[in-house]
Design an enzyme around this catalytic site. Structure first.
Site, PDB file in Angstrom:
ATOM      1  N   HIS A   1      -1.177  -1.059  -4.496  1.00 51.41           N
ATOM      2  CA  HIS A   1      -2.461  -0.741  -3.870  1.00 51.41           C
ATOM      3  C   HIS A   1      -2.530   0.767  -3.625  1.00 51.41           C
ATOM      4  O   HIS A   1      -1.713   1.326  -2.894  1.00 51.41           O
ATOM      5  CB  HIS A   1      -2.575  -1.510  -2.553  1.00 51.41           C
ATOM      6  CG  HIS A   1      -3.880  -1.339  -1.857  1.00 51.41           C
ATOM      7  ND1 HIS A   1      -5.018  -2.032  -2.204  1.00 51.41           N
ATOM      8  CD2 HIS A   1      -4.231  -0.537  -0.829  1.00 51.41           C
ATOM      9  CE1 HIS A   1      -6.019  -1.667  -1.422  1.00 51.41           C
ATOM     10  NE2 HIS A   1      -5.571  -0.756  -0.578  1.00 51.41           N
TER      11      HIS A   1
ATOM     12  N   MET B   1      -8.803   8.480  -0.556  1.00 46.67           N
ATOM     13  CA  MET B   1      -9.653   8.879   0.579  1.00 46.67           C
ATOM     14  C   MET B   1     -10.147  10.300   0.362  1.00 46.67           C
ATOM     15  O   MET B   1      -9.370  11.173  -0.043  1.00 46.67           O
ATOM     16  CB  MET B   1      -8.851   8.823   1.877  1.00 46.67           C
ATOM     17  CG  MET B   1      -8.226   7.466   2.134  1.00 46.67           C
ATOM     18  SD  MET B   1      -7.418   7.431   3.725  1.00 46.67           S
ATOM     19  CE  MET B   1      -6.602   5.845   3.671  1.00 46.67           C
TER      20      MET B   1
ATOM     21  N   GLY C   1      -8.662   4.386   6.900  1.00 43.85           N
ATOM     22  CA  GLY C   1      -8.286   5.793   7.108  1.00 43.85           C
ATOM     23  C   GLY C   1      -6.790   6.003   7.248  1.00 43.85           C
ATOM     24  O   GLY C   1      -6.254   6.978   6.738  1.00 43.85           O
ATOM     25  N   PHE C   2      -6.123   5.077   7.917  1.00 46.36           N
ATOM     26  CA  PHE C   2      -4.696   5.293   8.190  1.00 46.36           C
ATOM     27  C   PHE C   2      -3.907   3.991   8.139  1.00 46.36           C
ATOM     28  O   PHE C   2      -4.455   2.928   8.468  1.00 46.36           O
ATOM     29  CB  PHE C   2      -4.513   5.927   9.578  1.00 46.36           C
ATOM     30  CG  PHE C   2      -5.216   7.243   9.704  1.00 46.36           C
ATOM     31  CD1 PHE C   2      -4.598   8.415   9.279  1.00 46.36           C
ATOM     32  CD2 PHE C   2      -6.521   7.307  10.187  1.00 46.36           C
ATOM     33  CE1 PHE C   2      -5.269   9.631   9.352  1.00 46.36           C
ATOM     34  CE2 PHE C   2      -7.190   8.519  10.265  1.00 46.36           C
ATOM     35  CZ  PHE C   2      -6.568   9.692   9.841  1.00 46.36           C
ATOM     36  N   GLY C   3      -2.628   4.129   7.748  1.00 45.04           N
ATOM     37  CA  GLY C   3      -1.731   2.969   7.784  1.00 45.04           C
ATOM     38  C   GLY C   3      -1.203   2.782   9.208  1.00 45.04           C
ATOM     39  O   GLY C   3      -1.414   3.635  10.080  1.00 45.04           O
ATOM     40  N   GLY C   4      -0.551   1.661   9.433  1.00 47.17           N
ATOM     41  CA  GLY C   4       0.156   1.434  10.696  1.00 47.17           C
ATOM     42  C   GLY C   4      -0.719   1.061  11.879  1.00 47.17           C
ATOM     43  O   GLY C   4      -0.277   1.159  13.019  1.00 47.17           O
TER      44      GLY C   4
ATOM     45  N   ASP D   1      -6.729  -6.209   4.230  1.00 50.71           N
ATOM     46  CA  ASP D   1      -6.024  -4.920   4.213  1.00 50.71           C
ATOM     47  C   ASP D   1      -6.075  -4.275   5.587  1.00 50.71           C
ATOM     48  O   ASP D   1      -7.162  -4.043   6.127  1.00 50.71           O
ATOM     49  CB  ASP D   1      -6.719  -4.016   3.170  1.00 50.71           C
ATOM     50  CG  ASP D   1      -6.093  -2.626   3.092  1.00 50.71           C
ATOM     51  OD1 ASP D   1      -5.021  -2.411   3.692  1.00 50.71           O
ATOM     52  OD2 ASP D   1      -6.682  -1.757   2.424  1.00 50.71           O
ATOM     53  N   GLY D   2      -4.882  -4.002   6.128  1.00 48.20           N
ATOM     54  CA  GLY D   2      -4.797  -3.292   7.399  1.00 48.20           C
ATOM     55  C   GLY D   2      -4.008  -4.082   8.420  1.00 48.20           C
ATOM     56  O   GLY D   2      -4.450  -5.138   8.873  1.00 48.20           O
ATOM     57  N   GLY D   3      -2.802  -3.591   8.718  1.00 47.14           N
ATOM     58  CA  GLY D   3      -1.984  -4.218   9.765  1.00 47.14           C
ATOM     59  C   GLY D   3      -1.436  -5.583   9.389  1.00 47.14           C
ATOM     60  O   GLY D   3      -1.015  -6.346  10.262  1.00 47.14           O
TER      61      GLY D   3
ATOM     62  N   ASP E   1      -4.644   3.870  -2.214  1.00 45.62           N
ATOM     63  CA  ASP E   1      -5.760   4.227  -1.323  1.00 45.62           C
ATOM     64  C   ASP E   1      -6.262   5.631  -1.608  1.00 45.62           C
ATOM     65  O   ASP E   1      -5.559   6.618  -1.365  1.00 45.62           O
ATOM     66  CB  ASP E   1      -5.285   4.167   0.136  1.00 45.62           C
ATOM     67  CG  ASP E   1      -5.196   2.739   0.624  1.00 45.62           C
ATOM     68  OD1 ASP E   1      -6.090   1.946   0.297  1.00 45.62           O
ATOM     69  OD2 ASP E   1      -4.228   2.429   1.344  1.00 45.62           O
TER      70      ASP E   1
ATOM     71  N   SER F   1       0.862  -1.186   0.000  1.00 44.66           N
ATOM     72  CA  SER F   1       0.000   0.000   0.000  1.00 44.66           C
ATOM     73  C   SER F   1       0.898   1.235   0.000  1.00 44.66           C
ATOM     74  O   SER F   1       1.645   1.479   0.947  1.00 44.66           O
ATOM     75  CB  SER F   1      -0.875  -0.005   1.243  1.00 44.66           C
ATOM     76  OG  SER F   1      -1.359   1.286   1.469  1.00 44.66           O
TER      77      SER F   1
ATOM     78  N   HIS G   1      -8.329   1.430  -4.258  1.00 47.35           N
ATOM     79  CA  HIS G   1      -9.280   1.213  -3.169  1.00 47.35           C
ATOM     80  C   HIS G   1      -9.933   2.559  -2.838  1.00 47.35           C
ATOM     81  O   HIS G   1      -9.283   3.457  -2.316  1.00 47.35           O
ATOM     82  CB  HIS G   1      -8.502   0.645  -1.961  1.00 47.35           C
ATOM     83  CG  HIS G   1      -9.315   0.471  -0.730  1.00 47.35           C
ATOM     84  ND1 HIS G   1      -8.744   0.248   0.502  1.00 47.35           N
ATOM     85  CD2 HIS G   1     -10.651   0.478  -0.517  1.00 47.35           C
ATOM     86  CE1 HIS G   1      -9.689   0.126   1.418  1.00 47.35           C
ATOM     87  NE2 HIS G   1     -10.851   0.269   0.823  1.00 47.35           N
TER      88      HIS G   1
ATOM     89  N   GLY H   1       1.097  -2.267   4.095  1.00 56.13           N
ATOM     90  CA  GLY H   1       1.740  -0.963   3.978  1.00 56.13           C
ATOM     91  C   GLY H   1       3.037  -0.964   4.738  1.00 56.13           C
ATOM     92  O   GLY H   1       4.106  -1.303   4.195  1.00 56.13           O
TER      93      GLY H   1
ATOM     94  N   MET I   1     -11.689  -5.481   5.310  1.00 54.89           N
ATOM     95  CA  MET I   1     -10.797  -4.561   6.034  1.00 54.89           C
ATOM     96  C   MET I   1     -10.448  -5.172   7.388  1.00 54.89           C
ATOM     97  O   MET I   1     -11.329  -5.625   8.124  1.00 54.89           O
ATOM     98  CB  MET I   1     -11.474  -3.199   6.245  1.00 54.89           C
ATOM     99  CG  MET I   1     -11.617  -2.352   5.000  1.00 54.89           C
ATOM    100  SD  MET I   1     -10.072  -2.041   4.110  1.00 54.89           S
ATOM    101  CE  MET I   1      -9.116  -1.113   5.304  1.00 54.89           C
TER     102      MET I   1
ATOM    103  N   MET J   1     -12.034   4.872  -0.803  1.00 56.80           N
ATOM    104  CA  MET J   1     -12.689   5.122   0.485  1.00 56.80           C
ATOM    105  C   MET J   1     -13.359   6.482   0.364  1.00 56.80           C
ATOM    106  O   MET J   1     -12.878   7.489   0.909  1.00 56.80           O
ATOM    107  CB  MET J   1     -11.647   5.071   1.596  1.00 56.80           C
ATOM    108  CG  MET J   1     -11.242   3.634   1.915  1.00 56.80           C
ATOM    109  SD  MET J   1      -9.708   3.509   2.817  1.00 56.80           S
ATOM    110  CE  MET J   1      -8.545   3.457   1.477  1.00 56.80           C
TER     111      MET J   1
HETATM  112  O1  LIG Z   1      -6.508   1.331   3.414  1.00 55.52           O
HETATM  113  C1  LIG Z   1      -5.728   1.279   4.312  1.00 55.52           C
HETATM  114  C2  LIG Z   1      -6.002   2.010   5.559  1.00 55.52           C
HETATM  115  O2  LIG Z   1      -7.216   2.646   5.418  1.00 55.52           O
HETATM  116  C3  LIG Z   1      -4.560   0.395   4.187  1.00 55.52           C
HETATM  117  O3  LIG Z   1      -4.270   0.116   2.836  1.00 55.52           O
HETATM  118  C4  LIG Z   1      -3.303   0.824   4.889  1.00 55.52           C
HETATM  119  O4  LIG Z   1      -2.636   1.826   4.202  1.00 55.52           O
HETATM  120  C5  LIG Z   1      -2.408  -0.373   5.045  1.00 55.52           C
HETATM  121  O5  LIG Z   1      -1.297  -0.026   5.792  1.00 55.52           O
HETATM  122  P1  LIG Z   1      -0.798  -0.951   6.980  1.00 55.52           P
HETATM  123  O6  LIG Z   1      -1.950  -1.087   7.948  1.00 55.52           O
HETATM  124  O7  LIG Z   1      -0.448  -2.272   6.371  1.00 55.52           O
HETATM  125  O8  LIG Z   1       0.363  -0.229   7.554  1.00 55.52           O
END
Ligand SMILES: O=C(CO)[C@@H](O)[C@H](O)COP(=O)(O)O
Length: 457
Positions: free
Chosen positions: A263, A267, A380-383, A409-411, A265, A238, A298, A431, A375, A300
């Protein structure tokens, strides 16, 4: 027959597990210090040589078992199209074993080259320090020249190593393709023989056609066998987590590290509490990266339908929108309208749900989509932290839709990739897990291997 096949599979699995364990020990050798006085240097060198030869032997053994499996399939397909070996599942299994072998080979070659460079460097330091001790009459310039020369030699050796690794990778891919073609040709030739027996007068005409079309048939067989393939691992870094000031370069790096898709994102600051980018940036990336890379976009955003055409014109390959946004705007009709528009605009269609949305909401559309995105964080946010309880949704989807791409997707990181893969996800967005890693290539390989293994079961 089936017992022989099962026995080959068991042997392949056991070898795969042994190789994995040995590779783990092998990789640990790459963490030594850089000082020439390292007391463990010679013992690490001999451990390197021992593991190097053991893993080499195991990989060769695994490769011949894979060949035996291919021969077994080819042999049994001569029994006719109803033979159990002509089922897509059997072909699929062989393909997964071959993928695993290829991944191990790549990882082994890469680790070998890194460790060798590391050991060479350490050797070099210890040699040049003994030079200094023995020959104090050498001036500073001469000593600098010697170490410059040695460093250059070392660079030459490393780059030759890298070239060899690339050649090996290409050779193993060619071998794999040939094996696939062999299987497909087996089936085709059986069918041709059956027709020839039925209509003897056509025999000679068919033989001529067969000869003239041989090359085309091989190509066609390749296309047929690859289109039969069900799922494959797809790793998507991402780019939200990349250095956005250098986005083009960051994307190029990700592709070079082995990413399958990029990927992206999008938003809008309404659907999620963050703002990123829109079609102009996607268009710039497309211009810079060319037509080949797959842009997994993606959305959002609160009004997905509005963005379908602009995203298609900007160069998006796949358009994944949120069920929540579409449904709130215009109910079931809106969701269907968006799916129709995505297809009309030549993109792959995906639907996503946030963690709090029940899976049932998207089930009515699963026959019409190419991918479902579950999801595993609040968008909304990475990390953010991976939500393992979302795996129930993935399991349910995989149970009911064997051939649909399921994305998480996410974490997602190497620490939880097995959980995602065994639940049934084959498309992974990561990401921070990839972009901030010290060795993104190794992370991407590990993720791919984990999914490949899960797909085999
Ligand atoms: O769409 C999203 C968050 O909204 C994801 O694509 C994050 O950007 C993935 O990042 P990590 O959670 O893997 O750091």
């Amino acid at each position: 027959m089936a017992e022989v096949w099962e026995d080959l599979r068991k042997r392949a699995r056991s070898l795969e597990n042994t190789i994995e364990a040995k590779l783990a020990s092998f990789n640990k050798l790459n963490t030594g210090n850089n000082q020439g006085t390292n007391p463990g240097l010679s013992s690490r060198q001999s451990l390197f040589e021992r593991l190097d030869s053991e893993i080499n032997t195991l990989i060769t053994e695994l490769s011949s078992i894979n060949d035996e499996m291919a021969d077994h399939i080819a042999h049994h397909s001569t029994l006719g199209p109803s033979s159990w070996t002509s089922t897509p599942a059997v072909q699929h299994t062989l393909r997964r074993h071959r993928d695993i072998l290829r991944d191990y080979t790549v990882e082994f070659n890469r680790a070998r080259s890194n460790i060798r460079s590391q050991l060479d460097r350490e050797n070099l330091f210890s040699t040049s320090s003994s030079f200094r001790d023995k020959d104090e009459s050498l001036g500073l310039n001469n000593r600098t020249k010697i170490s410059d020369y040695a460093l250059k030699e070392h660079e030459h050796i490393s780059s030759t190593d890298r070239l060899l690794d690339e050649q090996l990778g290409m050779a193993s891919a060619t071998k794999e393709n040939l094996a696939r073609q062999k299987i497909s040709m087996g089936g085709i030739s059986v069918r041709m023989q059956q027709i020839a027996r039925k209509y003897p007068m056509l025999n000679s005409v068919m033989q001529k056609i067969q000869t003239r079309k041989r090359r085309d048939t091989i190509i066609l067989a390749g296309v047929i066998s690859s289109s039969m393939s069900a799922l494959r691992p797809i790793i998507c870094p991402s780019i939200l987590n990349a250095d956005l000031a250098m986005l083009g370069k960051e994307c190029e790096k990700m592709l070079a590290y082995g990413a399958d898709w990029l990927h992206l994102d999008v938003m809008d600051g309404h659907f999620v509490p963050n703002l990123t980018f829109g079609p102009p940036l996607v268009e710039s990336l497309r211009k810079q990266l060319g037509p080949k890379p797959f842009f997994d976009v993606h959305l959002m955003v609160s009004d997905p339908l509005f963005w379908v055409k602009p995203m298609a014109s900007a160069g998006a390959s796949s358009f994944t929108f949120h069920w929540e946004a579409a449904y709130e705007k215009g109910g079931d009709g809106e969701v269907k309208e968006i799916l129709k528009s995505i297809k009309e605009n030549g993109m792959r269609a995906g639907i996503s749900i946030k963690p709090k949305t029940p899976l049932e909401k998207i089930l009515p559309y699963c026959e019409q989509i190419d991918m479902a995105l579950i999801m595993t964080v609040e968008p909304g946010f990475g990390g953010q932290k991976f939500m393992e309880d979302m795996m129930e949704k993935v399991r349910h989807l995989r149970k009911n839709y064997k051939n649909m791409d399921i994305q998480v997707d996410g974490g997602v990181t190497v620490d939880n990739i097995d959980v995602c893969a065994t639940a049934g996800a084959n498309v992974v967005v990561s990401g921070t897990g990839i972009i901030k890693a010290a060795d993104p290539t190794a992370i991407i390989e590990k993720m791919r291997l984990s999914i490949n293994k899960a797909l085999l079961n």
